[in-house]
Design an enzyme around this catalytic site. Structure first.
Site, mmCIF file in Angstrom:
data_model
loop_
_atom_site.group_PDB
_atom_site.id
_atom_site.type_symbol
_atom_site.label_atom_id
_atom_site.label_comp_id
_atom_site.label_asym_id
_atom_site.label_seq_id
_atom_site.Cartn_x
_atom_site.Cartn_y
_atom_site.Cartn_z
ATOM 1 C CE LYS A 53 -3.917 -2.068 2.360
ATOM 2 N NZ LYS A 53 -4.474 -2.393 3.671
ATOM 3 C CD GLN B 254 -3.379 -5.026 6.742
ATOM 4 O OE1 GLN B 254 -3.387 -4.015 6.053
ATOM 5 N NE2 GLN B 254 -3.904 -6.168 6.327
ATOM 6 C CG ASP C 151 -9.697 -0.637 4.683
ATOM 7 O OD1 ASP C 151 -9.544 -0.881 3.467
ATOM 8 O OD2 ASP C 151 -8.916 -1.012 5.570
#
Ligand code: NAP
Length: 302
Positions: A66, A110, A133
């Site tokens: 990322k 994460q 997200d």
């Protein structure tokens, strides 16, 4: 030796393969052009932050890719690495800081988190305006209502992949295997909404006569987390197959000692499908580019 890049199979016509990497690269160029325009106007580059707790290898690799993707489009990226024994309170403090940090446009946490941290509580504490997200209940609710929101990265990537590959979804029967909150459920919602207009069936571990259902699909989205699960006899000839799964399989015949496979038995299913996404090089690159897209939107909304 097998290559680690896009799946190659000389028996499969290349025009059957949906090249997620090429489509993601084209989208990255579009995003990079918008970022360059912002910089020309004297604005700051969009800034994506990531929080990673613990040393999980796959998570480290994912966050590193990322970061690389952010830099490739001119975005700013920062990573907060916290040890595995970080308390829930410490993590919530960092989240509260990022929620209010004017310099950060969006951030991700994460997953999975260490077991002693309540994942639900953590997700609920993300500022929905920075939830690139698309995991917070607020954004999930807006998605369900068909209102502007941050769409979850993997399903948003799949929708874009189908669009840009010329796969028509309107009136088609889509069968989704898997009902997770991050893939199966949101892709079912997104493809059945006005605009996509598919008729969607969602299957899970309690579904009976699964092959009978999968054989009815015009488009199959497979997200069940079981390597090579979908076989050719479960697919209607001419169907489009989207493989979301990612598995590292030990393989001493490869340079790295492992190979990457999906939830679909690619070599067999590709013979009957009209189009198919490979693993790697299909859905994976689209997930990251969706995150960049959401970060750009977060900056624009500010
Ligand atoms: P998950 O949370 O493990 O969910 C799996 C789903 O599959 C569950 O709904 C489960 O049903 C269902 N299932 C399991 N066995 C089944 C069976 N035999 N028949 C029918 N349904 C079955 O998975 P996920 O997080 O969605 O991930 C799925 C895969 O995609 C994994 O390999 C993951 O690594 C990969 N992934 C890839 C990306 C990417 O960017 N490419 C992103 C996210 C995930 P129940 O609900 O009944 O348990």
């Amino acid at each position: 030796m097998k290559s680690g890049g896009l799946k190659q199979n000389n028996m499969i016509p290349q025009d059957k393969i949906i090249d997620g990497k090429a489509i993601a690269d084209a989208m990255k160029k579009e995003i990079a052009a918008e970022v360059a325009e912002m910089l020309d106007k004297g604005m700051d580059a969009p800034h994506l932050a990531a929080i990673i707790v613990g040393e999980d290898g796959a998570s480290q690799t994912y966050v590193a890719s990322k970061e690389k993707a952010c830099h490739s489009v001119g975005m700013t990226s920062s990573v907060y690495r916290m040890p595995a024994n970080t308390s829930e309170e410490e993590l919530l403090k960092l989240i509260s800081f990022l929620n209010n940090d004017e310099e950060v446009d969006g951030y991700i946490i994460q997953l999975p988190l260490p077991k002693h941290i309540n994942e639900t509580k953590v997700i609920h504490s993300i500022n929905p305006k920075k939830d690139v997200d698309g995991f917070t209940p607020f954004n999930i609710g807006l998605m369900q209502l068909g209102e502007p929101c941050f769409l979850p990265a993997t399903p948003a990537g799949i929708v874009e992949l189908l669009k840009r590959s010329g796969v028509e979804t309107a009136g088609k029967h889509v069968v989704v295997l898997g009902r997770s909150n991050i893939v199966g459920t949101p892709i079912s919602v997104m493809l059945s909404r006005k605009g996509a207009d598919a008729t969607v069936t969602i299957c899970h571990s309690r579904t009976q006569n699964l092959p009978e259902i999968t054989r009815q699909a015009d488009i199959l989205v497979v997200a069940i987390g079981k390597p090579l699960f979908l076989k050719a006899d479960m697919v209607k000839p001419g169907a489009v197959v989207v493989d979301v799964g990612i598995h590292r399989i030990e393989d001493p015949t490869t340079e790295k000692g492992y190979r990457i496979e999906g939830d679909v038995d690619f070599d067999e299913v590709a013979k009957v499908a009209s189009k198919i996404t490979p693993v790697p090089g299909g859905v994976g690159p689209m997930t990251i580019v969706s995150l960049l897209y959401n970060t750009l939107q977060a900056k624009k909304r500010k």
